[in-house]
Scaffold this active site. Sequence first.
Site, PDB file in Angstrom:
ATOM      1  N   ASN A  30       0.840  -1.193   0.000  1.00 10.55           N
ATOM      2  CA  ASN A  30       0.000   0.000   0.000  1.00 10.55           C
ATOM      3  C   ASN A  30       0.880   1.249   0.000  1.00 10.55           C
ATOM      4  O   ASN A  30       1.877   1.315   0.715  1.00 10.55           O
ATOM      5  CB  ASN A  30      -0.909  -0.004   1.223  1.00 10.55           C
ATOM      6  CG  ASN A  30      -1.695  -1.281   1.344  1.00 10.55           C
ATOM      7  OD1 ASN A  30      -2.384  -1.693   0.425  1.00 10.55           O
ATOM      8  ND2 ASN A  30      -1.562  -1.934   2.484  1.00 10.55           N
ATOM      9  N   GLU A  55       8.406  -5.567  -0.739  1.00 11.12           N
ATOM     10  CA  GLU A  55       7.301  -4.618  -0.625  1.00 11.12           C
ATOM     11  C   GLU A  55       7.790  -3.174  -0.768  1.00 11.12           C
ATOM     12  O   GLU A  55       7.081  -2.330  -1.322  1.00 11.12           O
ATOM     13  CB  GLU A  55       6.576  -4.817   0.709  1.00 11.12           C
ATOM     14  CG  GLU A  55       6.083  -6.222   0.980  1.00 11.12           C
ATOM     15  CD  GLU A  55       5.221  -6.789  -0.145  1.00 11.12           C
ATOM     16  OE1 GLU A  55       5.212  -8.020  -0.319  1.00 11.12           O
ATOM     17  OE2 GLU A  55       4.564  -6.013  -0.852  1.00 11.12           O
ATOM     18  N   GLU A  89       5.524  -7.455 -10.164  1.00 10.19           N
ATOM     19  CA  GLU A  89       6.149  -8.488  -9.334  1.00 10.19           C
ATOM     20  C   GLU A  89       7.579  -8.801  -9.763  1.00 10.19           C
ATOM     21  O   GLU A  89       8.436  -9.074  -8.927  1.00 10.19           O
ATOM     22  CB  GLU A  89       5.298  -9.760  -9.359  1.00 10.19           C
ATOM     23  CG  GLU A  89       3.903  -9.575  -8.813  1.00 10.19           C
ATOM     24  CD  GLU A  89       3.875  -9.001  -7.404  1.00 10.19           C
ATOM     25  OE1 GLU A  89       4.806  -9.305  -6.605  1.00 10.19           O
ATOM     26  OE2 GLU A  89       2.950  -8.243  -7.097  1.00 10.19           O
TER      27      GLU A  89
END
Length: 347
Positions: free
Chosen positions: A289, A318, A340
């Site tokens: 996020n 992340e 990814e």
Amino acid sequence: MSEYCHHFQAYGSTHAAADGRFRLPGSKPQYAPDRHFDATDIKLQIDLQIEDDAFDGVCTTTLRAFHDGVDDISFDAVDMKIASVTSGGRKCRFTHKDGKLKIKLPRKCKAGESAKVEVRYRVEKPKLGIYFIHPDKHYPDTPPQVWTQGQDEYARYWFPCHDAPQEKATTEMVVTVPEDFTAVSNGRLVKVTHAKRAKRKTFHWKIATAHSMYLVTLAAGRWVEIKDSWSGIPITYYTEKERVKMAKNAFGKTPKMVKFFSESIGVKYPYEKYAQVAAANFIYGGMENTSATTQTDIALCDDRAKAENWHEGLVAHELAHQWFGDLLTCKDWSHAWLNESFATYFD
């Protein structure tokens, strides 16, 4: 999203016809959904009722018309009770069916013209998108928490939006929680206000950089904030007070990673802060996020487990997504492998 715990879904390529060598059997071309308006800003006001697994919400979306003469808006909105829709103080006609909230503005807009739409709604016992975590007889030590998970298309389960990665907007989160809770969201913390008589407090977060709907986050729990920094940018970690040392073990190298990625990529870390929240029962390894990653609390480790170093790959993965996925975003989900692949490479 972390490759450690995420079961990847196979998507067809929009350019599959040009080169079919990597196309899975049965794959079909994917295209970004069409729309008449572009969301430029979204303000969410959320009143969490944690014991009831519910919340009341107000979603105010600022929109810009793509064409002349448009007055119809379609939002993705699944399993929520719509109380009212207004624009400029006037009621809007709307229908809510099959996960679509279709709104008729009071007047037609010209190309480039802005309009605001306010949707008041309620969510109860959600199936996806937002998760209410509680202790139970089997796991009595589970801490009460609330956290969201938007990838791929689950933002629509907790706020009305155009739930597709190419839709980017600045966002604002005003969330009310019990007074012993801390709420974390995207961007900078504007202020915290207290309602002592009600034993509640409200956190106001705001992010200045437009980002995708699946990256909007809300996480709330009885957390301690651990403060760090790099080059004037706040770097924070959130965990239960009993696990502060474990959080430092897991996340402590983050400032060095931010420095390395900023210098290697050639773009300084682009957001107001970088937070990592250790979430109980999180369904993946981590979720990138924007400016506020959610990590599984399984990554927290004591001194003995710290030597295994597996958590550092998760943290790096992340963090890399803050550039590849968040700042630079795939136009539709058929290109998710690019997000990814870059994150895995930098991990």
